[in-house]
Design a protein around this motif. Structure first.
Motif, mmCIF file in Angstrom:
data_model
loop_
_atom_site.group_PDB
_atom_site.id
_atom_site.type_symbol
_atom_site.label_atom_id
_atom_site.label_comp_id
_atom_site.label_asym_id
_atom_site.label_seq_id
_atom_site.Cartn_x
_atom_site.Cartn_y
_atom_site.Cartn_z
ATOM 1 N N UNK A 111 59.140 -16.921 -20.420
ATOM 2 C CA UNK A 111 58.499 -17.171 -19.123
ATOM 3 C C UNK A 111 57.150 -16.461 -19.064
ATOM 4 N N UNK A 112 56.184 -17.105 -18.454
ATOM 5 C CA UNK A 112 54.822 -16.577 -18.372
ATOM 6 C C UNK A 112 54.558 -16.137 -16.937
ATOM 7 N N UNK A 113 54.115 -14.880 -16.741
ATOM 8 C CA UNK A 113 53.826 -14.423 -15.373
ATOM 9 C C UNK A 113 52.730 -15.276 -14.728
ATOM 10 N N UNK A 114 52.837 -15.446 -13.409
ATOM 11 C CA UNK A 114 51.916 -16.339 -12.687
ATOM 12 C C UNK A 114 50.466 -15.880 -12.799
ATOM 13 N N UNK A 115 50.240 -14.565 -12.973
ATOM 14 C CA UNK A 115 48.853 -14.077 -12.995
ATOM 15 C C UNK A 115 48.220 -14.167 -14.386
ATOM 16 N N UNK A 116 48.921 -14.762 -15.342
ATOM 17 C CA UNK A 116 48.385 -14.871 -16.701
ATOM 18 C C UNK A 116 47.891 -16.293 -16.939
ATOM 19 N N UNK A 117 46.674 -16.419 -17.486
ATOM 20 C CA UNK A 117 46.132 -17.761 -17.723
ATOM 21 C C UNK A 117 46.821 -18.403 -18.926
ATOM 22 N N UNK A 118 46.750 -19.733 -19.008
ATOM 23 C CA UNK A 118 47.267 -20.435 -20.197
ATOM 24 C C UNK A 118 46.572 -19.914 -21.447
ATOM 25 N N UNK A 119 45.264 -19.672 -21.341
ATOM 26 C CA UNK A 119 44.473 -19.243 -22.508
ATOM 27 C C UNK A 119 44.948 -17.879 -23.028
ATOM 28 N N UNK A 120 45.428 -17.027 -22.119
ATOM 29 C CA UNK A 120 45.941 -15.726 -22.541
ATOM 30 C C UNK A 120 47.367 -15.834 -23.082
ATOM 31 N N UNK A 121 48.150 -16.755 -22.532
ATOM 32 C CA UNK A 121 49.576 -16.810 -22.881
ATOM 33 C C UNK A 121 49.866 -17.667 -24.117
#
Ligand code: NAD
Ligand code: ZN
Length: 350
Positions: free
Chosen positions: A140-150
């Motif tokens: 799961x990816x935290x909401x405050x993280x961009x796609x580019x970072x994740x």
């Protein structure tokens, strides 16, 4: 749905293919929000090692998105969750997965999204994808993280980090990285976390070496001479303590072994598609070096690296140079392959 399909050397196309569906009860289907083109896709694009994918197969193994449908046995992830998955497909339960070697999964036969090893699963350069063993594979990816970072947690950031970690870099070491492509650049970022005194970046593409410099590396153009000899000359004749190989060809692999100091470590993550290649055995033997190579068990790294990205210790999004639609992906492959338009990492937005 729309997807990028393989049709032969240098020939990928945006085409319509059937929508994926939940097949097994542990599957999810993702609506992909971001995908990317990887250096490993280029091996297929070049037809290296024979044809690794079938004509018409959906390419790509770097993707993330929203869970759109989930099988009845999926417990941890839910419809609406935003997740990223690793490039390789593993069950999480077989002997190899329990040994923390998920890329060796015996249930899937070492399957990779968009590849033809073991069981075949369509890739992630598409609008949607079926992800098996969803509870194990989806992070799961935290909401405050961009796609580019994740996104890169699923492949090239984990690979670059694993390459640096396998190099056993100690504070004060001198490190050389062969390849300043996406993987090499993220290996340089990761190497810095281990406290080296110097990092050298070896490539021939000027704009990639310039970004390597921004990541604290000293650039070395490999066309100016023999990089192994130059690296030894720049380290008082002894050679770097650690050499990271992030290209995937015989020449840089050999030069990595020639460059490293006696008792040093060569860590290689470049993909060798051909069944065999030359190996400077005498040099390696008399140097008493350590060699670690292999495919990255990205699933093991996604969770521990996520906070490092979130807190800015690793900044993978800095390598992104292009964000294009699926229809433009054939051009994306071409510029990434030919190093045109200053391309480093090409992102695909379905
Ligand atoms: P890329 O092709 O963009 O990067 C390769 C870089 O190496 C290029 O910048 C190129 O100019 C440079 N190069 C070419 N010959 C060189 C040489 N002789 N010496 C030094 N540099 C040289 O691709 P990438 O996405 O960065 O991927 C790099 C490698 O990592 C590929 O082989 C890819 O398949 C592999 N990879 C492995 C894993 C894994 O699990 N082990 C995961 C992802 C990618
Ligand atoms: Zn990849």
């Amino acid at each position: 749905m729309k997807a990028i399909t393989f049709h032969g050397v240098g020939d990928v196309r945006a085409e319509r293919v059937p929508d994926p569906k939940v097949v097994d009860p542990t599957d999810v289907v993702l609506r992909i929000t971001t995908g990317a083109i990887c250096g490993s896709d280029l091996h297929q694009y070049h037809g290296r090692g024979g044809t690794l994918v079938e004509t018409g197969a959906v390419m790509g193994h770097e993707f993330m998105g929203m869970v759109e449908a989930a099988g009845p046995e999926v417990r941890e992830v839910r419809v609406g969750d935003r997740v990223v998955a690793p490039f390789s497909i593993s069950c999480g339960r077989c002997e190899w997965c329990l040994r923390k070697l998920p890329t060796q999964c015996s249930t899937t036969g070492r399957a990779v999204f968009g590849g033809r090893f073991g069981k075949v699963f369509p890739g992630g350069q598409a609008e949607r994808i079926r992800v098996p063993f969803a509870d194990y594979l989806c992070e799961k990816v935290p909401a405050d993280m961009s796609d580019e970072d994740a996104l890169f947690l699923g492949d090239i950031l984990s690979t670059g980090y694993a390459c640096a970690e396998n190099g056993s870099i100690r504070p004060g070491d001198t490190v050389a990285v062969f390849g300043a492509g996406p993987v090499g650049l993220l290996a340089m970022q990761s190497a810095q976390l281990f406290g080296p005194a110097r990092v050298f970046a070896v490539d021939r593409v000027g704009y990639r070496l310039a970004l390597a410099e921004e990541f604290g590396a000293e650039p070395m153009n490999l066309d100016r001479g023999d990089p192994a000899a130059e690296l030894r000359a720049l380290t008082g004749g002894r050679g770097p303590d650690v050499v990271l190989e992030c290209v995937g060809h015989e020449v840089p692999f050999t030069q990595a072994i020639e460059a490293v100091r006696a008792g040093g470590t060569v860590s290689s993550v470049g993909v060798y598609v051909e069944p065999s290649m030359g190996f400077p055995a005498r040099e390696a033997f008399f140097k008493d070096l350590s060699l670690k190579m292999g495919i990255c068990n990205a699933r093991n790294y996604m969770r521990p690296l996520l906070p490092l990205v979130r807190n800015g210790k690793l900044t993978p999004a800095r390598i992104v140079t292009h964000t294009i639609g699926l229809d433009e992906a054939p051009r994306g492959y071409a510029i990434f392959d030919r190093k045109e338009d200053r391309a480093i990492k090409v992102m695909l937005k379905p």
